[in-house]
Scaffold this active site. Structure first.
Site, PDB file in Angstrom:
ATOM      1  CB  CYS A  63      -0.921  -0.009   1.212  1.00  0.00           C
ATOM      2  SG  CYS A  63      -2.057   1.387   1.232  1.00  0.00           S
ATOM      3  CB  CYS A  67      -1.627   3.916   8.088  1.00  0.00           C
ATOM      4  SG  CYS A  67      -2.698   4.526   6.761  1.00  0.00           S
ATOM      5  CB  CYS A  70      -0.699  -0.096   8.224  1.00  0.00           C
ATOM      6  SG  CYS A  70      -1.488  -1.337   7.178  1.00  0.00           S
ATOM      7  CB  CYS A 107     -15.437  -7.776   7.009  1.00  0.00           C
ATOM      8  SG  CYS A 107     -14.682  -6.161   6.863  1.00  0.00           S
ATOM      9  CB  CYS A 138     -18.413  -5.686   5.659  1.00  0.00           C
ATOM     10  SG  CYS A 138     -17.463  -4.252   6.231  1.00  0.00           S
ATOM     11  CB  CYS A 198     -18.321  -0.622   9.345  1.00  0.00           C
ATOM     12  SG  CYS A 198     -17.170  -1.400  10.511  1.00  0.00           S
ATOM     13  NE  ARG A 270     -17.233  -6.045  14.100  1.00  0.00           N
ATOM     14  CZ  ARG A 270     -17.530  -5.392  12.981  1.00  0.00           C
ATOM     15  NH1 ARG A 270     -16.609  -4.707  12.346  1.00  0.00           N
ATOM     16  NH2 ARG A 270     -18.738  -5.432  12.490  1.00  0.00           N
TER      17      ARG A 270
HETATM   18  N1  SAM Z   1      -6.683   0.168   3.270  1.00  0.00           N
HETATM   19  C1  SAM Z   1      -7.959   0.357   3.798  1.00  0.00           C
HETATM   20  C2  SAM Z   1      -8.039   1.544   4.731  1.00  0.00           C
HETATM   21  O1  SAM Z   1      -7.030   1.893   5.324  1.00  0.00           O
HETATM   22  O2  SAM Z   1      -9.119   2.121   4.848  1.00  0.00           O
HETATM   23  C3  SAM Z   1      -8.525  -0.860   4.475  1.00  0.00           C
HETATM   24  C4  SAM Z   1      -7.679  -1.755   5.345  1.00  0.00           C
HETATM   25  S1  SAM Z   1      -7.063  -1.051   6.857  1.00  0.00           S
HETATM   26  C5  SAM Z   1      -5.870  -2.222   7.291  1.00  0.00           C
HETATM   27  C6  SAM Z   1      -8.391  -1.147   8.010  1.00  0.00           C
HETATM   28  C7  SAM Z   1      -8.195  -0.602   9.398  1.00  0.00           C
HETATM   29  O3  SAM Z   1      -7.562  -1.579  10.220  1.00  0.00           O
HETATM   30  C8  SAM Z   1      -7.347   0.632   9.589  1.00  0.00           C
HETATM   31  O4  SAM Z   1      -8.029   1.805   9.283  1.00  0.00           O
HETATM   32  C9  SAM Z   1      -7.018   0.565  11.067  1.00  0.00           C
HETATM   33  O5  SAM Z   1      -7.993   1.250  11.821  1.00  0.00           O
HETATM   34  C10 SAM Z   1      -7.044  -0.940  11.362  1.00  0.00           C
HETATM   35  N2  SAM Z   1      -5.681  -1.457  11.607  1.00  0.00           N
HETATM   36  C11 SAM Z   1      -4.740  -1.659  10.680  1.00  0.00           C
HETATM   37  N3  SAM Z   1      -3.589  -2.097  11.242  1.00  0.00           N
HETATM   38  C12 SAM Z   1      -3.816  -2.170  12.574  1.00  0.00           C
HETATM   39  C13 SAM Z   1      -3.022  -2.551  13.688  1.00  0.00           C
HETATM   40  N4  SAM Z   1      -1.744  -2.918  13.548  1.00  0.00           N
HETATM   41  N5  SAM Z   1      -3.569  -2.528  14.921  1.00  0.00           N
HETATM   42  C14 SAM Z   1      -4.873  -2.161  15.061  1.00  0.00           C
HETATM   43  N6  SAM Z   1      -5.673  -1.779  14.046  1.00  0.00           N
HETATM   44  C15 SAM Z   1      -5.152  -1.776  12.812  1.00  0.00           C
HETATM   45  C1  DTB Z   2     -11.096  -2.722  11.704  1.00  0.00           C
HETATM   46  O1  DTB Z   2     -11.481  -1.714  12.335  1.00  0.00           O
HETATM   47  N1  DTB Z   2     -10.222  -3.608  12.164  1.00  0.00           N
HETATM   48  C2  DTB Z   2      -9.942  -4.637  11.174  1.00  0.00           C
HETATM   49  C3  DTB Z   2     -10.934  -4.273  10.043  1.00  0.00           C
HETATM   50  N2  DTB Z   2     -11.514  -3.044  10.496  1.00  0.00           N
HETATM   51  C4  DTB Z   2     -10.503  -4.228   8.661  1.00  0.00           C
HETATM   52  C5  DTB Z   2      -8.525  -4.747  10.805  1.00  0.00           C
HETATM   53  C6  DTB Z   2      -7.596  -4.974  11.997  1.00  0.00           C
HETATM   54  C7  DTB Z   2      -6.233  -5.163  11.467  1.00  0.00           C
HETATM   55  C8  DTB Z   2      -5.249  -5.567  12.530  1.00  0.00           C
HETATM   56  C9  DTB Z   2      -3.885  -5.692  12.017  1.00  0.00           C
HETATM   57  C10 DTB Z   2      -3.677  -6.721  10.945  1.00  0.00           C
HETATM   58  O2  DTB Z   2      -4.153  -7.872  11.063  1.00  0.00           O
HETATM   59  O3  DTB Z   2      -2.979  -6.406   9.961  1.00  0.00           O
HETATM   60 FE1  SF4 Z   3      -2.804   1.210   3.385  1.00  0.00          FE
HETATM   61 FE2  SF4 Z   3      -2.641   0.075   5.757  1.00  0.00          FE
HETATM   62 FE3  SF4 Z   3      -3.164   2.665   5.585  1.00  0.00          FE
HETATM   63 FE4  SF4 Z   3      -5.045   0.863   4.786  1.00  0.00          FE
HETATM   64  S1  SF4 Z   3      -4.267   1.153   6.851  1.00  0.00           S
HETATM   65  S2  SF4 Z   3      -4.404   2.726   3.717  1.00  0.00           S
HETATM   66  S3  SF4 Z   3      -3.695  -0.748   3.996  1.00  0.00           S
HETATM   67  S4  SF4 Z   3      -1.261   1.650   4.940  1.00  0.00           S
END
Ligand code: SAM
Ligand code: DTB
Ligand code: SF4
Length: 342
Positions: A63, A67, A70, A107, A138, A198, A270
């Site tokens: 990506c 973030c 991430c 989802c 979702c 959501c 959730r």
């Molecule tokens: N790329 C899309 C976005 O960012 O909207 C969808 C996937 S993203 C991984 C979905 C959500 O997962 C993020 O907005 C964040 O709130 C949560 N998330 C991602 N990595 C995480 C982590 N290491 N710990 C907790 N929540 C996480």
């Molecule tokens: C949300 O709020 N939490 C989920 C889902 N929406 C997509 C993702 C959590 C991701 C946790 C870190 C990972 O597994 O990469």
């Molecule tokens: Fe990309 Fe992760 Fe940010 Fe979603 S949360 S936009 S997958 S860097």
């Protein structure tokens, strides 16, 4: 800390919460706060029911965004392989398995900044196929234009997940490649297209309690409360800028869930990422505080989640049952339009 011992009153749905009211809730004693949250919860839900959603990463890694939490950002060395969009038949295999395991909602997540028009046909086919299994659908694919949101809604997508992650003030410490307002614009596109929203965030990223209040205040003052509100606890991933963050006190998660429940009484709250690190007692406290939904399945997107068997054993021990029923979200429960949802 406040010493208020208010008796719980009927909680109407409000979209005009002030930051001060939110701060006052956070400052209640935990006993008073959880008592109030549980009372509100019982006015809107069966307190013994938990909704199950299963996650599948349909496009992993690579990506462009930054973030800082991430594992899938191309900017950090996290050891995650980059993959292409998963084909429909493979997605269906996972969805069938999730349904057989008792999950009501499927989802699908993609590590994208935003959806590209060239992927729309494939995404529409995936939504239709999962929907045909009789599951709620979702997706969480990054930013969406209003046209894309309408196409997904027309295909039968029930929910779109797009988190605001934190308060407006702390947001620049977490993400710089897209703005808080970009996120709010996508939420508006989703809502206008008629899909359920959501939307939630993450705690434990180094933010203050005031920021956790700011996150919930933004959600609770949207034109309509999100149908689902995921509260994630940071899962620190090695290689990301937040890989060495210390775990936040789980009681702060309980507190955040309780405040979310009081502010958004008819929304599913959730208990999301981070369940593995709080144990059974921590999870039970979160349910007591008003959480009534979990991600179910041994993997989130890239990190582990509790095994299905241990979740079922926990729910059994707590005397709780699962529901796959469609949500009684604010949009569905407000008949007068007085909450601002009309
Ligand atoms: N790329 C899309 C976005 O960012 O909207 C969808 C996937 S993203 C991984 C979905 C959500 O997962 C993020 O907005 C964040 O709130 C949560 N998330 C991602 N990595 C995480 C982590 N290491 N710990 C907790 N929540 C996480
Ligand atoms: C949300 O709020 N939490 C989920 C889902 N929406 C997509 C993702 C959590 C991701 C946790 C870190 C990972 O597994 O990469
Ligand atoms: Fe990309 Fe992760 Fe940010 Fe979603 S949360 S936009 S997958 S860097």
């Amino acid at each position: 800390m406040s010493t208020l011992h208010e008796s719980p009153q009927t909680q109407s749905i409000r979209n005009d919460w002030t930051r001060e009211e939110v701060s006052r809730l956070f400052d209640l004693s935990l006993m008073d706060l959880v008592h109030q949250a549980q009372a509100v919860h019982r006015q809107h839900f069966d307190p013994n029911e938990v909704q199950l959603s299963t996650l599948l990463n349909i496009k992993q890694g690579g990506c462009s965004e930054d973030c800082k939490y991430c594992s899938q950002s191309a900017r950090y060395q996290t050891g995650i392989d980059n993959e292409k969009l998963m084909d429909k038949d493979r997605v269906l295999q996972f969805a069938r398995q999730a349904k057989a395991n008792g999950s009501g909602r499927f989802c699908m997540g993609a590590a994208w900044r935003n959806v590209k028009n060239r992927n729309m046909d494939e995404l529409v086919e995936i939504v239709q196929a999962v929907k045909d299994l009789g599951m709620e659908t979702c997706m969480t694919l990054g930013m969406l234009s209003s046209e894309q949101a309408q196409q997904l809604a027309d295909a039968g997508l029930d929910y779109y997940n797009h988190n605001i992650d934190t308060s407006r003030e702390f947001y620049p410490e977490v993400v710089t490649t897209r703005s808080y307002d970009d996120r709010l614009d996508t939420l508006e596109n989703v809502r206008s297209a008629g899909m359920h929203v959501c939307c939630g965030g993450i705690i434990g990223m180094g933010e203050s309690r005031e920021d956790r209040g700011g996150l919930l205040h933004t959600l609770a003052t949207l034109p309509a409360h999100p149908g689902s509100v995921p509260i994630n606890m940071l899962v620190p991933v090695a290689g990301t800028p937040m890989g060495d963050r210390e775990m936040i006190d789980p009681l702060e998660l309980v507190r955040t869930i309780a405040v979310a429940r009081i502010l958004m009484p008819a929304s599913y709250v959730r208990l999301s990422a981070g369940r593995r690190s709080i144990g059974e007692t921590g999870q039970a406290l979160c349910f007591l505080a008003g959480a009534n939904s979990i991600f179910y399945g041994d993997k989130l997107l890239t990190t582990p989640n509790p095994e299905e068997t241990s979740d079922m054993a926990l729910l059994e021990k707590l005397g709780m049952k699962t529901t796959g029923e469609p949500v009684a979200s604010q949009e569905a429960s407000c008949e007068s339009g007085s909450c601002g949802c009309g």
